[in-house]
Design an enzyme around this catalytic site. Structure first.
Site, PDB file in Angstrom:
ATOM      1  N   HIS A  41       5.338   4.647   4.479  1.00  0.00           N
ATOM      2  CA  HIS A  41       5.021   4.766   3.050  1.00  0.00           C
ATOM      3  C   HIS A  41       4.580   3.387   2.537  1.00  0.00           C
ATOM      4  O   HIS A  41       5.058   2.363   3.030  1.00  0.00           O
ATOM      5  CB  HIS A  41       6.281   5.268   2.315  1.00  0.00           C
ATOM      6  CG  HIS A  41       6.066   5.511   0.856  1.00  0.00           C
ATOM      7  ND1 HIS A  41       6.084   4.492  -0.065  1.00  0.00           N
ATOM      8  CD2 HIS A  41       5.802   6.647   0.173  1.00  0.00           C
ATOM      9  CE1 HIS A  41       5.848   4.994  -1.266  1.00  0.00           C
ATOM     10  NE2 HIS A  41       5.663   6.298  -1.144  1.00  0.00           N
ATOM     11  N   VAL A  67       5.358   1.368   0.231  1.00  0.00           N
ATOM     12  CA  VAL A  67       6.328   0.310  -0.113  1.00  0.00           C
ATOM     13  C   VAL A  67       7.031  -0.255   1.118  1.00  0.00           C
ATOM     14  O   VAL A  67       7.693  -1.281   1.026  1.00  0.00           O
ATOM     15  CB  VAL A  67       7.429   0.752  -1.127  1.00  0.00           C
ATOM     16  CG1 VAL A  67       6.825   1.113  -2.457  1.00  0.00           C
ATOM     17  CG2 VAL A  67       8.304   1.847  -0.577  1.00  0.00           C
ATOM     18  N   LYS A  68       6.892   0.405   2.261  1.00  0.00           N
ATOM     19  CA  LYS A  68       7.591  -0.052   3.457  1.00  0.00           C
ATOM     20  C   LYS A  68       6.818  -1.223   4.093  1.00  0.00           C
ATOM     21  O   LYS A  68       5.886  -1.736   3.489  1.00  0.00           O
ATOM     22  CB  LYS A  68       7.788   1.116   4.437  1.00  0.00           C
ATOM     23  CG  LYS A  68       8.468   2.344   3.810  1.00  0.00           C
ATOM     24  CD  LYS A  68       9.968   2.144   3.537  1.00  0.00           C
ATOM     25  CE  LYS A  68      10.569   3.158   2.588  1.00  0.00           C
ATOM     26  NZ  LYS A  68      10.716   4.513   3.067  1.00  0.00           N
ATOM     27  N   ILE A  69       7.183  -1.601   5.306  1.00  0.00           N
ATOM     28  CA  ILE A  69       6.683  -2.883   5.829  1.00  0.00           C
ATOM     29  C   ILE A  69       5.232  -2.805   6.295  1.00  0.00           C
ATOM     30  O   ILE A  69       4.444  -3.709   6.031  1.00  0.00           O
ATOM     31  CB  ILE A  69       7.663  -3.401   6.888  1.00  0.00           C
ATOM     32  CG1 ILE A  69       8.949  -3.746   6.125  1.00  0.00           C
ATOM     33  CG2 ILE A  69       7.106  -4.613   7.639  1.00  0.00           C
ATOM     34  CD1 ILE A  69      10.074  -4.243   6.933  1.00  0.00           C
TER      35      ILE A  69
END
Ligand SMILES: *Cc1c(COP(=O)(O)O)cnc(C)c1O
Length: 392
Positions: free
Chosen positions: A185, A187-189
């Protein structure tokens, strides 16, 4: 507004996606397997299956480990609802293990105590899902040892943790669990828009994960004419496919996989910058009445989140007041997580406030500060200045 998280998309990422869009294969071409192989190699796992999101990855991981009605899955309250919902999709039940007050990850002491009680009642979990909160690994050696002793399987929810390390090995190697799950997603890394992945080392389990995400369909193995399934002449036809289980369509497109593979090339740089920013926060916040994230010596976090806890006995403001003042100052803070067992849906299943006191007390003081690889030092200074002003 400085957001709490944001993707980092380069010109190369855009080129990689455009190349797929100009090709013959928007899905089920070579970009998917290439991304899977690159990620498995990066993590030191035998194989990987790219899927449409981490929620889908958790679902097929539970299915592949035969979770069903009458079974129980345990996870932590301090996570996104998906870590628990996966059990309910399979008709199984969920229970929670409280968190460690220092790491906010699953408490090994609490797990061990609950297992002893559950064993006495003959109600052991089939699967335990430790969540590597904020990018810091759980104590996997201890959890694995408990799994061996009590006979449960382990799915690591590593949605926050791609690029992190545990005891010198990459999270995702899966040498202390059955399946590892990543989320891509934005917002993830690293991101693929929406996307997720399962990684596994057991060849049978890896194969099952791969076909469960595509309807439970396999191509027959032509090289094995002794297989009784292929006795009928028609079955050798090149058109043949066989549905051998009830799977789902949880495939990732080649458009997404090309983005993922391109992002993976910058994963180490992303994590290095996140580590730098986290260390900078630690130094800049040292004099404020807040508790900075504690790091277990066995771990090297990927720093998906930087969560502070307000030391509320040293201030008159409430968490809500601090949160709203930060938002008003243009700082896109967030809160991770509202304990899952306190959600209305879970309360209808019989859970209630008060059941997992560490997760609940942590939740009352927690604020997630902005942290993303593109964040500049001056953006970070603005966050610290706003917080300092509010707390003084
Ligand atoms: C983001 C997240 C998920 C779900 O990921 P999706 O890819 O959005 O389905 C699951 N577990 C945790 C801990 C997460 O942070």
């Amino acid at each position: 507004m400085i957001p709490y998280g944001r993707q980092d998309i380069s010109a190369e990422d855009i080129d990689a996606v455009a190349q797929v869009l100009r090709s013959d294969w928007l899905t089920q071409g070579q970009a998917g397997p290439r991304f899977e192989q690159a990620m498995a190699d990066y993590c030191g796992a035998r194989s990987a299956a790219a899927v449409s999101n981490a929620t889908a990855a958790l679902h097929i991981a539970c299915l592949a480990l035969d979770l069903g009605p009458g079974d129980t899955l345990w996870t932590v309250p301090n996570t996104f609802v998906a870590s628990a919902n996966c059990a309910l999709y399979c008709g199984a039940s969920v229970d929670f293990v409280d968190i460690d007050p220092r790491t906010y990850n699953m408490s090994v002491a609490a797990l061990s105590e609950r297992l002893a009680q559950a064993s006495a009642r003959g109600k052991l979990p089939k699967i335990v899902v430790p969540v590597h909160f904020a990018g810091q690994s759980c104590e996997m050696t201890e959890i694995r040892a408990l799994g061996d002793r009590y006979g449960f399987r382990v799915i690591e929810d590593a949605s926050h943790a791609v690029g992190g390390d545990y005891l010198g090995r990459k999270i995702g190697s899966g040498h202390l669990s059955d399946v590892v799950v990543f989320s891509f997603h934005p917002v993830k890394i690293i991101t693929t828009g929406e996307g997720g992945m399962t990684l596994a080392n057991d060849p049978k389990l890896a194969e099952r994960l791969a076909y469960l995400r595509t309807h439970g369909i396999v191509r027959p193995v032509w090289s094995d004419p002794a297989d009784a399934r292929y006795s009928n002449e028609d079955r050798y036809g090149p058109w043949m496919y066989e549905q051998i289980e009830l799977g789902l369509n949880y495939r990732m497109t080649d458009i997404q996989a090309a983005l993922g593979a391109s992002q993976l090339g910058r994963l180490d740089a992303f994590v290095a910058r996140r580590r730098e920013l986290a260390a900078r926060y630690d130094a800049l916040l040292a004099k404020l009445p807040v508790t900075c994230p504690w790091q277990h010596p066995d771990t090297n976090s990927a720093w998906h989140l930087y969560v502070i806890r307000l030391r509320r006995n040293e201030m008159t403001l409430t968490r809500r007041q601090v949160f709203e003042a930060l938002r008003a100052a243009g700082i896109g803070v967030n809160v991770h997580y509202i304990p899952v067992h306190t959600q209305p849906y879970y309360q209808r299943l019989g859970f209630s406030i008060g059941m997992f006191p560490e997760a609940e007390s942590y939740y009352q003081d927690a604020i997630t500060l902005p942290l993303f690889s593109k964040m500049t030092d001056s953006e970070q200074d603005a966050v610290v200045a706003a917080l300092t002003k509010i707390l003084s």
